[in-house]
Design a protein around this motif. Structure first.
Motif, PDB file in Angstrom:
ATOM      1  N   HIS A  63      -0.771  40.100  -3.095  1.00  0.00           N
ATOM      2  CA  HIS A  63      -0.472  40.728  -1.811  1.00  0.00           C
ATOM      3  C   HIS A  63       0.153  42.114  -1.970  1.00  0.00           C
ATOM      4  CE1 HIS A  63      -0.116  40.540   2.514  1.00  0.00           C
ATOM      5  NE2 HIS A  63       1.145  40.908   2.439  1.00  0.00           N
ATOM      6  N   PHE A  70      -6.917  31.315   4.220  1.00  0.00           N
ATOM      7  CA  PHE A  70      -5.941  32.282   3.723  1.00  0.00           C
ATOM      8  C   PHE A  70      -4.766  31.561   3.086  1.00  0.00           C
ATOM      9  CE2 PHE A  70      -8.341  34.784   6.722  1.00  0.00           C
ATOM     10  CZ  PHE A  70      -8.420  36.034   6.114  1.00  0.00           C
ATOM     11  N   ASP A 124      -0.951  35.471   3.354  1.00  0.00           N
ATOM     12  CA  ASP A 124      -1.936  36.069   4.260  1.00  0.00           C
ATOM     13  C   ASP A 124      -3.085  36.729   3.504  1.00  0.00           C
ATOM     14  OD1 ASP A 124      -0.293  35.237   6.327  1.00  0.00           O
ATOM     15  OD2 ASP A 124       0.633  37.190   6.604  1.00  0.00           O
ATOM     16  N   LYS A 134      -5.261  34.498  11.063  1.00  0.00           N
ATOM     17  CA  LYS A 134      -5.643  34.051   9.727  1.00  0.00           C
ATOM     18  C   LYS A 134      -5.325  32.559   9.604  1.00  0.00           C
ATOM     19  CE  LYS A 134      -5.287  38.417   7.201  1.00  0.00           C
ATOM     20  NZ  LYS A 134      -4.596  39.157   6.127  1.00  0.00           N
ATOM     21  N   TRP A 143       5.598  34.735  13.092  1.00  0.00           N
ATOM     22  CA  TRP A 143       4.763  33.883  12.251  1.00  0.00           C
ATOM     23  C   TRP A 143       5.264  32.452  12.377  1.00  0.00           C
ATOM     24  CZ3 TRP A 143       4.018  38.865  11.630  1.00  0.00           C
ATOM     25  CH2 TRP A 143       2.866  39.327  10.988  1.00  0.00           C
ATOM     26  N   ASN A 160      -2.006  32.579  12.789  1.00  0.00           N
ATOM     27  CA  ASN A 160      -0.804  32.508  11.959  1.00  0.00           C
ATOM     28  C   ASN A 160       0.391  33.221  12.584  1.00  0.00           C
ATOM     29  OD1 ASN A 160      -2.332  34.908  11.508  1.00  0.00           O
ATOM     30  ND2 ASN A 160      -1.181  35.338   9.652  1.00  0.00           N
ATOM     31  N   SER A 168       0.744  27.047   8.345  1.00  0.00           N
ATOM     32  CA  SER A 168       1.279  27.478   9.632  1.00  0.00           C
ATOM     33  C   SER A 168       1.606  26.278  10.516  1.00  0.00           C
ATOM     34  CB  SER A 168       0.266  28.385  10.344  1.00  0.00           C
ATOM     35  OG  SER A 168       0.081  29.593   9.658  1.00  0.00           O
ATOM     36  N   GLU A 214      -2.135  37.819  15.008  1.00  0.00           N
ATOM     37  CA  GLU A 214      -3.088  37.821  13.896  1.00  0.00           C
ATOM     38  C   GLU A 214      -3.667  36.420  13.784  1.00  0.00           C
ATOM     39  OE1 GLU A 214      -3.152  39.982   9.647  1.00  0.00           O
ATOM     40  OE2 GLU A 214      -1.727  38.311   9.718  1.00  0.00           O
ATOM     41  N   GLU A 234      -4.329  29.369   8.031  1.00  0.00           N
ATOM     42  CA  GLU A 234      -3.554  28.881   6.898  1.00  0.00           C
ATOM     43  C   GLU A 234      -2.997  27.508   7.264  1.00  0.00           C
ATOM     44  OE1 GLU A 234      -0.630  31.955   6.622  1.00  0.00           O
ATOM     45  OE2 GLU A 234      -2.136  33.535   6.562  1.00  0.00           O
ATOM     46  N   ASP A 265      -8.160  40.745   2.534  1.00  0.00           N
ATOM     47  CA  ASP A 265      -7.854  40.731   3.962  1.00  0.00           C
ATOM     48  C   ASP A 265      -9.046  40.288   4.810  1.00  0.00           C
ATOM     49  OD1 ASP A 265      -5.211  41.204   4.448  1.00  0.00           O
ATOM     50  OD2 ASP A 265      -5.386  43.379   4.438  1.00  0.00           O
TER      51      ASP A 265
END
Length: 474
Positions: free
Chosen positions: A393, A260, A264, A175, A102, A145, A180, A173, A177, A239
Motif C-alpha cells: 500500500h 480487496f 484497501d 471496495k 471505514w 468499505n 469490513s 468508497e 473486503e 487499486d
C-alpha cells in the motif's frame, strides 16, 4: 488526486527532523500535551480520563507516558461525531485525516474503550450510536468499505468519483473486503459481553446481519460471480480489479472471496486466509447473539453452518507445507497457488490470536509467525530505526507501527515486548503519535500524521502491559 497521492502529501518529513531521542533525566514538562484543548475535544469520557492517569502513573519513561496520553484518547478527542437519529444515539467516526468512516477502522478505533463502557453512560451511548450507524451503513451497501456522514450524499471520496461499480448514495468508497463486516460483528459482540446491554440489537441491526450472511454466501461464488464488480482508472494496479472488475479467478471451494485486502489493496488471489479465518470467528459470535438476544435459532444455525464450511475449506486449502512444517498462506486460489507473505493491516496472519482465530501457542501459528517476521516475508523490513511488517500500500522499506504493536500484543516473551516498545518509543518523529508507516532507516519520513486507528492500538498495548506486565513499563 487519488488516495495514494493524498497519502504521499501527508508525509511531513520536512516538519520533523529525526526520531525521538529520549534522554534520561527529562521530565514530563519537557513534553507538552498534543491533545486538543478541553473545550475543543469531540467527545469526553470520565472513564478514559481516569485510565490515562492510572496508566501514566505506571510508566517510568516520560516520553512513553506522553505518547500514551496523546494516543489513547485520540479517537475520542478528534474523530467522534455524536448525535441523534430518530430519537436514538448516532455515532459517526472518521478515520483521521480522511473525512469518511471505514467500518473496519471505526470499530478498531474505539475497541480499547469497550471494557470501560459498563460503568460509563457516555461511552455506552457512543457505542450504541456506532453500532446503529454501522448497521445502517451495511443496509446501504454491504460491499462498501467506507461511508459518508450524510447517507444521502452522492459525491464519494475524490479518488472514488469515477469508479466503475454500483455506487450508491452515502458510500465513500466501494471496495469489497470481508473484514469490513466482520469488525462490525466483533465490536457489537464485545460490547454486549462487556456491558450486558442488548439495546443495540434492534430489528434494523438484525436486518443488517441477515444481509451480512447473504453477502458472505453470495461471495462463496458457487452460483457464478455474484453482483459485485469494481474498476478504477488508476496508475496503481492494486487499486483496481482484473477481468472486468471481478478479480482473478479462484475455485469455489467454500471459502469467501474478498476482492480487496484490509489495506484497501486488491487481492492477488481472492481467497484471503486471514479474512476467512476472521469470518469464522465473527459468524460464531453472530450466532451467539442470534441465539441469546434475537431468539432466532434458525439464523444462528445458518451462521454456524457457514462458519463450519469455511473452516473446513481453510483447513484443506489455506495451509502450505514449507521447510518441513505447515504454515498459513496469506492468499490462495483453490487451484494450488498461494501467496506466502503478510501485510501490516488487520486482519493479517500476525494478528490471528488477537482476533481470536487461534491461540498464540498454536504450532501452525508459531511457524507462520516466525516466517512472516523474517526475510521470508517480502514485506518484512529491517533497518537502523526498527524492524517490522509493511505492505504494497505504501511501498517497500516502509514499516507500519501497527505491525510492531501487533507483534507485542501477540507475544508472551517479555524481551520481545520490551524491544517492540523501544521501537515504538523512538520512531514517532517527535510528534507524540503513531503513523501509518515510516522508512525503516528514517522515521521522519512517514505517512499520515493523523491516523486514529494506530493511535488507539498503541494505547491498547500500553493499557494491556500496565495490567499484565507492569514491570516492562516501570
Amino acid at each position: 488526486m487519488d488516495r495514494r497521492e493524498l497519502l504521499k502529501g501527508l508525509a511531513v518529513s520536512s516538519m520533523w527532523a529525526g526520531a525521538s531521542k529520549f534522554v534520561r533525566g527529562a521530565s514530563a514538562t519537557d513534553f507538552p500535551s498534543q491533545r486538543p484543548r478541553q473545550n475543543e475535544r469531540k467527545f469526553v469520557s470520565r472513564s478514559v480520563e481516569e485510565m490515562i492517569q492510572r496508566v501514566k502513573g505506571k510508566i517510568r519513561d516520560p516520553h512513553l507516558a506522553w505518547m500514551f496520553e496523546n494516543c489513547y484518547p485520540n479517537t475520542l478527542d478528534t474523530t467522534v461525531q455524536a448525535g441523534v437519529v430518530d430519537g436514538n444515539p448516532d455515532t459517526f467516526i472518521i478515520t483521521g485525516d480522511i473525512d469518511a468512516m471505514w467500518l473496519r477502522d471505526s470499530s478498531c478505533q474505539v475497541w480499547p474503550y469497550v471494557p470501560l463502557a459498563k460503568n460509563d453512560d457516555d461511552l455506552r451511548r457512543m457505542f450504541q450510536g456506532l453500532i446503529a450507524r454501522q448497521s445502517r451503513c451495511i443496509l446501504i451497501d454491504p460491499y462498501a468499505n467506507a461511508f459518508l456522514f450524510d447517507p444521502h450524499a452522492k459525491k464519494p471520496l475524490s479518488w472514488a468519483v469515477d469508479d466503475v461499480t454500483d455506487m450508491r448514495p452515502g458510500v465513500a468508497e466501494r471496495k469489497w473486503e470481508i473484514d469490513s463486516l466482520c469488525f462490525c460483528i466483533r465490536l457489537a459482540h464485545r460490547y454486549w459481553r462487556a456491558t450486558g446491554d442488548p439495546s443495540p440489537f434492534t430489528a434494523e441491526w438484525a436486518r443488517a446481519m441477515h444481509l451480512v450472511l447473504e453477502t458472505f454466501r453470495e461471495q462463496q461464488r458457487k452460483d457464478g460471480r455474484g453482483s459485485y464488480h469494481f474498476q478504477r482508472k488508476t496508475e496503481g494496479p492494486t487499486d483496481t480489479l482484473m477481468l472486468s472488475g471481478y478479480g482473478n479467478p479462484a475455485r469455489p471451494v467454500g471459502m469467501i472471496y474478498s476482492m480487496f485486502r484490509p489495506s484497501d489493496d486488491a487481492c492477488l488471489y481472492p481467497l484471503s486466509v486471514p479474512e476467512n479465518m476472521f469470518a469464522v470467528v465473527s459468524l460464531r459470535q453472530l450466532a451467539e447473539i442470534a441465539d441469546v438476544v434475537l431468539r432466532d435459532a434458525a439464523f444462528a444455525n445458518r451462521c454456524r453452518a457457514l462458519a463450519s464450511e469455511v473452516e473446513r475449506a481453510l483447513s484443506e486449502y489455506g495451509r502450505v507445507r514449507v521447510d518441513g512444517g505447515e504454515v498459513w498462506a496469506y492468499e490462495v486460489d483453490g487451484f494450488g497457488n498461494q501467496v506466502l507473505m503478510d501485510d501490516a493491516n488487520l486482519p493479517n496472519l500476525l494478528g490471528l490470536p488477537y482476533l481470536g482465530c487461534c491461540s498464540a501457542d498454536d504450532p501452525i501459528y508459531r511457524r507462520t509467525r516466525a516466517r512472516i517476521l523474517s526475510p521470508a516475508n517480502p514485506y518484512f523490513f529491517k533497518g537502523t530505526a526498527a524492524e517490522g511488517v509493511g505492505g504494497p500500500h505504501i511501498g517497500l522499506d516502509m514499516i507500519w507501527p501497527m505491525s510492531i504493536i501487533m507483534r507485542a500484543l501477540t507475544s508472551s516473551d517479555a524481551d520481545e515486548m520490551r524491544q517492540c516498545l523501544r521501537w515504538l518509543n523512538t520512531t514517532d518523529a517527535n510528534t507524540g503519535f503513531m503513523h501509518e508507516a515510516y522508512h525503516k532507516n528514517d522515521p521522519s519520513q512517514f505517512t499520515r500524521k493523523w491516523f486514529s486507528w494506530a493511535n488507539s492500538l498503541f494505547g491498547e498495548l500500553i493499557v494491556k502491559l500496565s495490567e499484565e506486565h507492569a514491570e516492562i513499563l516501570a
